[in-house]
Design an enzyme around this catalytic site. Structure first.
Site, PDB file in Angstrom:
ATOM      1  N   HIS A  14     -30.251 -36.672   4.106  1.00  0.00           N
ATOM      2  CA  HIS A  14     -31.140 -36.843   2.952  1.00  0.00           C
ATOM      3  C   HIS A  14     -30.661 -37.908   1.994  1.00  0.00           C
ATOM      4  O   HIS A  14     -31.323 -38.171   0.983  1.00  0.00           O
ATOM      5  CB  HIS A  14     -31.249 -35.515   2.205  1.00  0.00           C
ATOM      6  CG  HIS A  14     -29.946 -35.032   1.632  1.00  0.00           C
ATOM      7  ND1 HIS A  14     -28.854 -34.747   2.423  1.00  0.00           N
ATOM      8  CD2 HIS A  14     -29.547 -34.806   0.361  1.00  0.00           C
ATOM      9  CE1 HIS A  14     -27.853 -34.346   1.660  1.00  0.00           C
ATOM     10  NE2 HIS A  14     -28.232 -34.383   0.404  1.00  0.00           N
ATOM     11  N   CYS A  15     -29.528 -38.551   2.265  1.00  0.00           N
ATOM     12  CA  CYS A  15     -28.944 -39.483   1.285  1.00  0.00           C
ATOM     13  C   CYS A  15     -28.814 -40.907   1.804  1.00  0.00           C
ATOM     14  O   CYS A  15     -29.487 -41.816   1.324  1.00  0.00           O
ATOM     15  CB  CYS A  15     -27.572 -38.983   0.847  1.00  0.00           C
ATOM     16  SG  CYS A  15     -27.612 -37.510  -0.187  1.00  0.00           S
ATOM     17  N   ILE A  16     -27.928 -41.117   2.752  1.00  0.00           N
ATOM     18  CA  ILE A  16     -27.517 -42.473   3.106  1.00  0.00           C
ATOM     19  C   ILE A  16     -28.654 -43.341   3.642  1.00  0.00           C
ATOM     20  O   ILE A  16     -28.730 -44.523   3.316  1.00  0.00           O
ATOM     21  CB  ILE A  16     -26.337 -42.441   4.101  1.00  0.00           C
ATOM     22  CG1 ILE A  16     -25.192 -41.604   3.527  1.00  0.00           C
ATOM     23  CG2 ILE A  16     -25.828 -43.854   4.365  1.00  0.00           C
ATOM     24  CD1 ILE A  16     -24.016 -41.465   4.450  1.00  0.00           C
ATOM     25  N   ASP A  57     -31.252 -43.382  -0.105  1.00  0.00           N
ATOM     26  CA  ASP A  57     -30.868 -43.657  -1.494  1.00  0.00           C
ATOM     27  C   ASP A  57     -30.599 -45.128  -1.805  1.00  0.00           C
ATOM     28  O   ASP A  57     -30.991 -45.613  -2.878  1.00  0.00           O
ATOM     29  CB  ASP A  57     -29.653 -42.823  -1.875  1.00  0.00           C
ATOM     30  CG  ASP A  57     -29.926 -41.328  -1.779  1.00  0.00           C
ATOM     31  OD1 ASP A  57     -31.113 -40.973  -1.623  1.00  0.00           O
ATOM     32  OD2 ASP A  57     -28.979 -40.538  -1.851  1.00  0.00           O
TER      33      ASP A  57
END
Length: 455
Positions: A292-294, A297
């Site tokens: 869900h991040c790298i 974002d």
């Protein structure tokens, strides 16, 4: 002298602060997914009175019945929290009873790589009517600097029923205000080396009262809070953390491709470099970014940077390198099949692992999903095995409707493709029973066989 002693609190904030300090505060957590549910359980375990809010009625039903829908969270933890008073609901009216409200909702990208803040916007609209004087509202969703101030606060001010305004950075108001902060989540699914409560919590308030309220709340469950000067600084902190990882993963992915051409083992090189006790931190290559991040974002910042006529070249280049990895994997599958005088078109392939990283039940942005699509486009017949996913149905960007295939008769497949290196797998046995194994994770390290193609 502590930071708190330097902050002048009006009575409405003193009341909330006292409850936060003695852990009798009521805390509402909106969004009971991979971030919100673990946070709710930590708060409940610490003694806070926690209510989880979610529009997904199935999640609410499961939690109320003491069931878990996240593999790494056993049902016993849910049941223990229930005994401590934790409850879940889809009725946002209950927000009016909370001392603090924490929003943990998704912030994905659109098809055009632009921020999709619809979840933040809709959550703010759903929460705003129930805001009360002196409440603390914290956003945890990763986003670009300015989201809390420019998007969330205006909605909360415009749509609350009591005419409340956010406490400004000027004179301290005794009445008619609520407090807003941003504190980025730092969840790392599958990480068993660092206890969740030992991860410092970065906190940035719209002003210093909000910063202090949020910091004290989080210090009830984490070893310490790291106070920063603003919501924007806190938002940027989270992006820096993930951009750092994205860029370094892109670096080793690019070096992996070069090392393969040079006949070298990049994992051996990385492990050797990691013995240096300073100036080097190991990152490892893979079949593409997931989670869900790298994968998401960094592009929040690159999108925002365009507003300032600034081109984030490192972010864009890292994105190009990492997004090319699934196609790189497919290329090596074709290469391995070709060595066996077999075409990719018409081949039978068993993919091991659907999760984006080992030993978790998380499909978000998993490169396995992309690789399946690419293989199918080339005419391959693809099946999968993953101990954490009995089925894979529909997501935001895929509609596979597949069922987990048992690890029986591996010899029937033209290729077994390792996409996720789950520890449940017996890789020696897999290699011995397969015609061809393409390894994108170095899972077969130490196993010598002409059947293995490492990519």
């Amino acid at each position: 002298m502590s930071t708190q002693s330097q902050v002048v609190l009006p009575k409405i904030a003193q009341v909330r602060m006292a409850r936060l300090e003695n852990r009798t505060a009521k805390i509402g957590v909106i969004g009971l997914g991979y971030v919100g549910l673990p946070l709710s359980l930590l708060l409940s375990e610490a003694g806070f009175k926690v209510t989880g809010f979610d529009i997904d009625t199935k999640k609410v039903t499961d939690l109320e019945a003491g069931r878990s829908y996240i593999f790494r969270i056993p049902a016993e933890e849910i049941q223990s929290a229930r005994k401590q008073g934790f409850k879940a609901t889809a009725d946002f009216a209950g927000l009016s009873d909370q001392d603090a409200i924490i929003m943990c909702v998704p912030t994905p990208l659109t098809e055009h790589r632009e921020p999709d803040l619809s979840y933040v916007e809709n959550t703010a609209k759903a929460a705003a009517p129930w805001l009360q004087e002196g409440q603390l509202v914290v956003l945890e969703s990763t986003t670009y600097p300015g989201t809390t101030e420019d998007l969330m606060i205006p909605i909360l001010e415009a749509e609350n029923r009591n005419g409340l305004k956010v406490q400004s950075q000027g004179a301290v108001a005794e009445h008619g205000v609520f407090y807003v902060a941003f504190s980025p989540e730092r969840e790392d699914p599958g990480n068993t080396t660092v206890a969740r409560h030992n991860i410092p919590k970065v906190v940035g308030g719209h002003e210093e009262i909000a910063t202090e309220l949020a910091a004290v709340m989080y210090e009830g469950i984490f070893t310490r809070s790291v106070r920063v000067s603003s919501t924007r600084a806190a938002e940027m902190t989270k992006l820096l953390e993930n951009i750092y990882r994205c860029v370094n993963i892109a670096l080793v992915n690019e070096l992996k491709v070069l090392a393969l051409k040079m006949g070298m083992d990049i994992w051996e090189v990385i492990d050797a470099a990691a013995t240096k006790p300073f100036g080097f931190h190991p990152f490892y290559p893979g079949p593409g970014l997931g989670g869900h991040c790298i994968p998401i974002d960094p592009f929040y910042l690159s999108w925002k940077a365009k507003e300032y006529d600034f081109n984030t070249r490192f972010i864009e280049l890292a994105g190009e390198v990492n997004e090319a990895m699934p196609a790189h994997v497919v290329q090596y599958v074709a290469k391995g099949l070709n060595q066996n005088k077999k075409a990719l078109n018409g081949s039978r392939i068993l993919m091991l692992g659907m999760a984006y990283k080992k030993d978790i039940d998380d499909l978000r942005e998993s490169p396995s999903l992309t690789v399946i699509e690419l293989l199918r486009e080339q005419g391959a017949e693809v099946q999968y095995n993953d101990p954490y996913f009995p089925t894979v149905g529909r997501g935001r960007h895929y509609n596979l409707n597949m069922t987990c295939t048992p690890l029986d008769d591996l010899g029937q497949y033209d290729c077994v493709l390792i996409m996720t290196d789950h520890t449940d797998y017996d890789y020696k046995d897999i290699v011995s029973k397969s015609k061809l194994v393409v390894d994108s994770r170095n899972a077969t390290k130490g196993i010598k066989s002409d059947k293995i193609v490492r990519c």
